[in-house]
Design a protein around this motif. Structure first.
Motif, PDB file in Angstrom:
ATOM      1  N   GLY A  47       4.101  13.145  -0.431  1.00 36.44           N
ATOM      2  CA  GLY A  47       2.760  12.866   0.052  1.00 36.44           C
ATOM      3  C   GLY A  47       2.364  11.426  -0.172  1.00 36.44           C
ATOM      4  O   GLY A  47       3.213  10.553  -0.385  1.00 36.44           O
ATOM      5  N   GLY A  48       1.071  11.208  -0.150  1.00 37.05           N
ATOM      6  CA  GLY A  48       0.513   9.869  -0.172  1.00 37.05           C
ATOM      7  C   GLY A  48       0.801   9.081  -1.441  1.00 37.05           C
ATOM      8  O   GLY A  48       0.798   9.621  -2.539  1.00 37.05           O
ATOM      9  N   VAL A  49       1.041   7.790  -1.242  1.00 35.76           N
ATOM     10  CA  VAL A  49       1.199   6.852  -2.357  1.00 35.76           C
ATOM     11  C   VAL A  49      -0.210   6.393  -2.740  1.00 35.76           C
ATOM     12  O   VAL A  49      -0.939   5.848  -1.919  1.00 35.76           O
ATOM     13  CB  VAL A  49       2.077   5.648  -1.957  1.00 35.76           C
ATOM     14  N   GLU A  50      -0.574   6.643  -3.988  1.00 32.70           N
ATOM     15  CA  GLU A  50      -1.912   6.284  -4.458  1.00 32.70           C
ATOM     16  C   GLU A  50      -1.962   4.812  -4.874  1.00 32.70           C
ATOM     17  O   GLU A  50      -0.926   4.217  -5.186  1.00 32.70           O
ATOM     18  CB  GLU A  50      -2.304   7.185  -5.628  1.00 32.70           C
ATOM     19  N   PRO A  51      -3.168   4.212  -4.884  1.00 32.86           N
ATOM     20  CA  PRO A  51      -3.285   2.805  -5.292  1.00 32.86           C
ATOM     21  C   PRO A  51      -2.662   2.575  -6.672  1.00 32.86           C
ATOM     22  O   PRO A  51      -2.865   3.362  -7.595  1.00 32.86           O
ATOM     23  CB  PRO A  51      -4.796   2.573  -5.323  1.00 32.86           C
ATOM     24  N   GLY A  52      -1.877   1.505  -6.773  1.00 33.18           N
ATOM     25  CA  GLY A  52      -1.228   1.151  -8.036  1.00 33.18           C
ATOM     26  C   GLY A  52       0.040   1.933  -8.326  1.00 33.18           C
ATOM     27  O   GLY A  52       0.666   1.740  -9.365  1.00 33.18           O
ATOM     28  N   GLU A  53       0.435   2.798  -7.421  1.00 32.66           N
ATOM     29  CA  GLU A  53       1.602   3.659  -7.619  1.00 32.66           C
ATOM     30  C   GLU A  53       2.747   3.161  -6.738  1.00 32.66           C
ATOM     31  O   GLU A  53       2.530   2.759  -5.601  1.00 32.66           O
ATOM     32  CB  GLU A  53       1.187   5.073  -7.202  1.00 32.66           C
ATOM     33  N   SER A  54       3.963   3.215  -7.247  1.00 28.05           N
ATOM     34  CA  SER A  54       5.131   2.876  -6.433  1.00 28.05           C
ATOM     35  C   SER A  54       5.536   4.102  -5.617  1.00 28.05           C
ATOM     36  O   SER A  54       5.156   5.231  -5.952  1.00 28.05           O
ATOM     37  CB  SER A  54       6.300   2.449  -7.325  1.00 28.05           C
ATOM     38  N   PRO A  55       6.310   3.911  -4.554  1.00 22.15           N
ATOM     39  CA  PRO A  55       6.795   5.074  -3.805  1.00 22.15           C
ATOM     40  C   PRO A  55       7.590   6.057  -4.679  1.00 22.15           C
ATOM     41  O   PRO A  55       7.483   7.268  -4.501  1.00 22.15           O
ATOM     42  CB  PRO A  55       7.667   4.467  -2.708  1.00 22.15           C
TER      43      PRO A  55
END
Length: 170
Positions: free
Chosen positions: A41-49
Protein backbone atom coordinates in the motif's frame (compact mmCIF):
# COMPACT_ATOMS: atom_id res chain seq x y z
CA UNK A 1 -11.53 15.77 -11.59
CA UNK A 2 -8.67 15.99 -9.13
CA UNK A 3 -6.50 12.88 -8.82
CA UNK A 4 -4.60 12.23 -5.60
CA UNK A 5 -0.95 11.40 -6.31
CA UNK A 6 0.15 8.34 -4.39
CA UNK A 7 3.26 6.16 -4.22
CA UNK A 8 2.88 2.56 -3.16
CA UNK A 9 5.16 -0.29 -2.24
CA UNK A 10 3.75 -3.70 -3.14
CA UNK A 11 4.94 -7.14 -2.06
CA UNK A 12 4.74 -10.28 -4.14
CA UNK A 13 4.41 -12.76 -1.25
CA UNK A 14 5.24 -16.19 -2.67
CA UNK A 15 5.12 -19.42 -0.68
CA UNK A 16 7.28 -22.55 -0.98
CA UNK A 17 4.95 -23.90 -3.70
CA UNK A 18 5.41 -20.74 -5.83
CA UNK A 19 1.87 -19.57 -5.04
CA UNK A 20 1.23 -15.82 -4.87
CA UNK A 21 -0.95 -14.29 -2.17
CA UNK A 22 -3.53 -11.88 -3.56
CA UNK A 23 -6.16 -9.89 -1.70
CA UNK A 24 -9.62 -9.15 -3.06
CA UNK A 25 -10.78 -5.57 -3.51
CA UNK A 26 -14.24 -4.19 -4.17
CA UNK A 27 -15.67 -0.75 -4.86
CA UNK A 28 -18.74 -0.07 -2.71
CA UNK A 29 -20.00 2.46 -5.26
CA UNK A 30 -19.86 0.00 -8.16
CA UNK A 31 -21.80 -3.19 -7.41
CA UNK A 32 -19.99 -6.23 -8.74
CA UNK A 33 -16.67 -4.42 -9.21
CA UNK A 34 -14.05 -6.81 -7.85
CA UNK A 35 -10.32 -7.34 -8.43
CA UNK A 36 -7.33 -9.17 -6.96
CA UNK A 37 -4.18 -7.31 -5.96
CA UNK A 38 -0.89 -7.85 -4.16
CA UNK A 39 -0.10 -7.11 -0.54
CA UNK A 40 1.16 -3.57 0.01
CA UNK A 41 0.00 0.00 0.00
CA UNK A 42 0.81 3.65 0.32
CA UNK A 43 4.21 5.00 1.29
CA UNK A 44 3.66 7.38 4.19
CA UNK A 45 5.58 10.67 4.61
CA UNK A 46 9.11 10.04 5.90
CA UNK A 47 8.89 6.33 5.08
CA UNK A 48 11.00 4.48 2.51
CA UNK A 49 9.36 2.07 0.07
CA UNK A 50 10.99 -0.83 1.97
CA UNK A 51 9.62 0.42 5.30
CA UNK A 52 6.17 0.80 3.71
CA UNK A 53 6.33 -2.76 2.33
CA UNK A 54 7.25 -4.16 5.75
CA UNK A 55 4.51 -2.16 7.50
CA UNK A 56 1.85 -2.99 4.93
CA UNK A 57 2.73 -6.69 5.05
CA UNK A 58 2.23 -6.60 8.81
CA UNK A 59 -1.03 -4.66 8.57
CA UNK A 60 -2.51 -6.92 5.91
CA UNK A 61 -1.22 -10.34 7.00
CA UNK A 62 0.12 -10.03 10.58
CA UNK A 63 3.43 -11.32 9.19
CA UNK A 64 6.55 -9.52 10.30
CA UNK A 65 9.26 -9.68 7.67
CA UNK A 66 12.54 -7.83 7.79
CA UNK A 67 13.26 -5.38 5.00
CA UNK A 68 16.30 -7.37 3.92
CA UNK A 69 14.00 -10.29 3.06
CA UNK A 70 12.47 -8.27 0.26
CA UNK A 71 14.03 -8.81 -3.12
CA UNK A 72 15.29 -5.92 -5.22
CA UNK A 73 12.84 -3.70 -7.04
CA UNK A 74 11.36 -6.00 -9.70
CA UNK A 75 8.57 -4.05 -11.39
CA UNK A 76 7.14 -0.55 -11.50
CA UNK A 77 3.80 0.63 -12.80
CA UNK A 78 1.88 3.89 -13.10
CA UNK A 79 -1.90 3.71 -12.92
CA UNK A 80 -4.94 5.93 -12.84
CA UNK A 81 -8.00 4.55 -11.06
CA UNK A 82 -10.93 5.42 -8.86
CA UNK A 83 -12.43 3.65 -5.88
CA UNK A 84 -15.24 4.72 -3.59
CA UNK A 85 -15.58 8.04 -5.43
CA UNK A 86 -11.92 9.01 -5.02
CA UNK A 87 -9.53 9.34 -7.94
CA UNK A 88 -5.86 8.34 -7.84
CA UNK A 89 -2.70 8.73 -9.89
CA UNK A 90 -0.60 5.96 -8.38
CA UNK A 91 3.03 4.93 -8.80
CA UNK A 92 3.69 1.32 -7.75
CA UNK A 93 6.86 -0.57 -6.88
CA UNK A 94 6.88 -4.38 -6.61
CA UNK A 95 9.33 -6.56 -4.67
CA UNK A 96 9.35 -10.32 -4.15
CA UNK A 97 9.36 -11.92 -0.69
CA UNK A 98 9.45 -15.67 -0.18
CA UNK A 99 7.62 -17.04 2.86
CA UNK A 100 7.93 -20.41 4.55
CA UNK A 101 5.10 -22.84 5.27
CA UNK A 102 5.39 -21.95 8.98
CA UNK A 103 5.01 -18.25 8.14
CA UNK A 104 1.98 -18.97 5.96
CA UNK A 105 0.38 -20.88 8.86
CA UNK A 106 1.10 -17.98 11.23
CA UNK A 107 -0.46 -15.36 8.96
CA UNK A 108 -3.74 -13.68 9.77
CA UNK A 109 -5.25 -12.48 6.54
CA UNK A 110 -8.60 -11.71 8.18
CA UNK A 111 -7.62 -8.06 8.54
CA UNK A 112 -9.61 -4.98 7.59
CA UNK A 113 -7.44 -4.55 4.49
CA UNK A 114 -8.31 -8.10 3.37
CA UNK A 115 -11.98 -7.95 4.35
CA UNK A 116 -13.19 -9.10 0.93
CA UNK A 117 -11.02 -12.20 0.89
CA UNK A 118 -7.62 -13.55 -0.02
CA UNK A 119 -6.27 -16.46 -2.00
CA UNK A 120 -2.98 -18.16 -2.80
CA UNK A 121 -2.76 -18.39 -6.62
CA UNK A 122 -0.59 -20.67 -8.76
CA UNK A 123 0.74 -19.38 -12.07
CA UNK A 124 -1.54 -21.79 -14.02
CA UNK A 125 -4.56 -20.47 -12.07
CA UNK A 126 -3.56 -16.90 -12.85
CA UNK A 127 -3.21 -17.82 -16.53
CA UNK A 128 -6.80 -19.04 -16.87
CA UNK A 129 -8.77 -16.89 -14.45
CA UNK A 130 -11.47 -14.59 -15.75
CA UNK A 131 -11.14 -12.52 -12.57
CA UNK A 132 -9.49 -9.10 -12.74
CA UNK A 133 -5.92 -9.35 -11.41
CA UNK A 134 -3.67 -6.32 -11.01
CA UNK A 135 -1.17 -5.85 -12.40
CA UNK A 136 -2.35 -7.40 -15.64
CA UNK A 137 -0.31 -10.22 -17.10
CA UNK A 138 0.77 -11.60 -13.73
CA UNK A 139 0.81 -15.19 -15.07
CA UNK A 140 3.33 -14.21 -17.75
CA UNK A 141 5.41 -11.97 -15.48
CA UNK A 142 5.75 -14.08 -12.35
CA UNK A 143 7.70 -17.12 -13.68
CA UNK A 144 10.54 -14.94 -15.00
CA UNK A 145 10.72 -13.08 -11.71
CA UNK A 146 10.85 -16.33 -9.71
CA UNK A 147 13.62 -17.67 -11.95
CA UNK A 148 15.59 -14.40 -11.74
CA UNK A 149 15.21 -14.36 -7.95
CA UNK A 150 16.59 -17.88 -7.69
CA UNK A 151 19.51 -16.99 -9.96
CA UNK A 152 20.02 -13.77 -7.94
CA UNK A 153 20.63 -11.76 -11.09
CA UNK A 154 21.04 -8.00 -10.80
CA UNK A 155 18.68 -7.01 -13.58
CA UNK A 156 17.01 -3.61 -13.78
CA UNK A 157 13.35 -3.34 -12.74
CA UNK A 158 10.78 -3.82 -15.48
CA UNK A 159 8.34 -0.95 -16.01
CA UNK A 160 5.00 -2.64 -16.70
CA UNK A 161 3.55 0.49 -18.28
CA UNK A 162 1.11 3.29 -17.63
CA UNK A 163 -2.51 2.28 -17.19
CA UNK A 164 -5.93 3.86 -16.78
CA UNK A 165 -7.89 1.21 -14.91
CA UNK A 166 -11.13 3.21 -15.22
CA UNK A 167 -10.87 3.31 -19.02
CA UNK A 168 -9.92 -0.39 -19.26
CA UNK A 169 -11.03 -2.12 -16.03
CA UNK A 170 -10.25 -5.62 -17.29
Amino acid sequence: MMRRKRSTSRVLLVDEEDRLLLLCGRDPRRPGARWWFTVGGGVEPGESPIQAAVRETWEETALRIAGDRLGPLAWTRQTLFSVDGRFYDQYEEYRLARVTADEVRSMNVETEEARYGHRWWTVPELAVTVETVRPKGMAALLPGLLTAAEADTGRAPLHLGDFDEDADPE
